[in-house]
Design an enzyme around this catalytic site. Structure first.
Site, short mmCIF file in Angstrom:
data_model
loop_
_atom_site.label_atom_id
_atom_site.label_comp_id
_atom_site.label_asym_id
_atom_site.label_seq_id
_atom_site.Cartn_x
_atom_site.Cartn_y
_atom_site.Cartn_z
N SER A 160 49.93 45.83 43.36
CA SER A 160 50.88 44.97 42.77
C SER A 160 51.26 45.04 41.22
O SER A 160 50.09 45.35 40.60
CB SER A 160 50.64 43.37 43.07
N TYR A 173 45.11 35.68 41.97
CA TYR A 173 45.82 36.91 42.86
C TYR A 173 46.09 38.19 41.95
O TYR A 173 45.70 39.24 42.47
CB TYR A 173 47.39 36.41 43.24
#
Length: 265
Positions: A160, A173
């Site tokens: 990501s 995250y």
């Protein structure tokens, strides 16, 4: 008269991933499902791995109808290392040695640090980091053996942009995705000299289910608004990027690939 079988053989050999055996984790939705579709359409045999059996069954049927691909499915949670090892054995039995692994399974459960449910932290660590490690380990011997014989061998991590950027309320995250980024670099140094291409494909905003399960309703709403305002990419765009990277000649490793909506940067 032209031989029909010859025409069909010629068509097959033109597919960029013909003859390859791929595994896609997190295949029940989003980037995983889109990637499985793209790899199958490019000629690969595909093993679908995910937790939701009904979705796996439906996707497998769709892939067989659309591409005539050799497809198998295994219901497994990547956070369970033993389940991943069993899945790997089943996939080898059905499709043969694996030369392309897309470790895509992941969860995103943002929340303010001081209010977060720490069970959600564990879920992100177990899936995004430990699950990715278990997936790579389960197929490492296959990839190394294929590369030793001169064939293309790919371990693809779906990371990501959060692994490089700061987003309030997304600290745990993004920490898991930073771990993915650095793990990829180190595995590249370890396995690259042995012919295995380890790569990290890092999406920005994509329109998927990621984040929908967070317990913080305000963050869920803000994420949906953010996707609408920015214009989140369809999952197919990430699948196309992965397909491009793994179809390169074995001498080429597209090592890090960031894929963003243009207006996101």
């Amino acid at each position: 008269m032209t031989n029909t079988a010859t025409l069909e053989d010629t068509k097959t050999t033109r597919l960029p991933l013909a003859g390859r055996v791929a595994v896609v984790t997190g295949a029940t939705s989003g980037i995983g499902a889109a990637t499985a579709r793209r790899l199958a359409s490019d000629g690969a045999s595909v093993a679908l791995v995910g937790r939701r059996e009904e979705r796996l069954r439906d996707l497998a049927a769709d892939l067989r109808d659309a591409s005539q691909a050799d497809v198998t499915r295994v219901t497994a949670d990547v956070s369970d290392r033993d389940a991943v090892e069993r899945a790997a054995g089943s996939i080898r039995d059905k499709l043969g040695r694996v030369d392309l692994v897309v470790a895509n399974a992941g969860v995103m459960l943002p929340a303010p640090f001081e209010e977060a449910d720490t069970a959600e932290w564990d879920q992100m660590l177990d899936t995004n980091v430990r699950g990715l490690l278990a997936t790579g380990r389960a197929f490492a011997s296959d990839l190394i053996a294929v590369a030793a014989e001169g064939g293309p061998a790919d371990l693809v991590h779906v990371g990501s942009i959060g692994g490089h950027m700061v987003f309030p309320n997304y600290g745990v995250y993004t920490a898991t995705k930073a771990a993915v980024a650095h793990l990829t670099r180190n595995l590249r140094a370890e396995l690259g000299p042995r012919g295995v291409r380890v790569k990290n494909v890092e999406p920005g905003l994509v329109r998927t289910e990621l984040g929908d399960q967070t317990s913080d309703a305000g963050i869920r709403d803000s994420l949906a608004t953010w996707r609408d305002e920015i214009g989140a990419l369809p999952a197919q765009d990430i699948a196309d990027a992965i397909a491009f990277a793994v179809a390169a000649p074995p001498r080429v490793n597209v090592a890090e690939l960031i894929v963003l909506p243009t207006v996101q940067g």
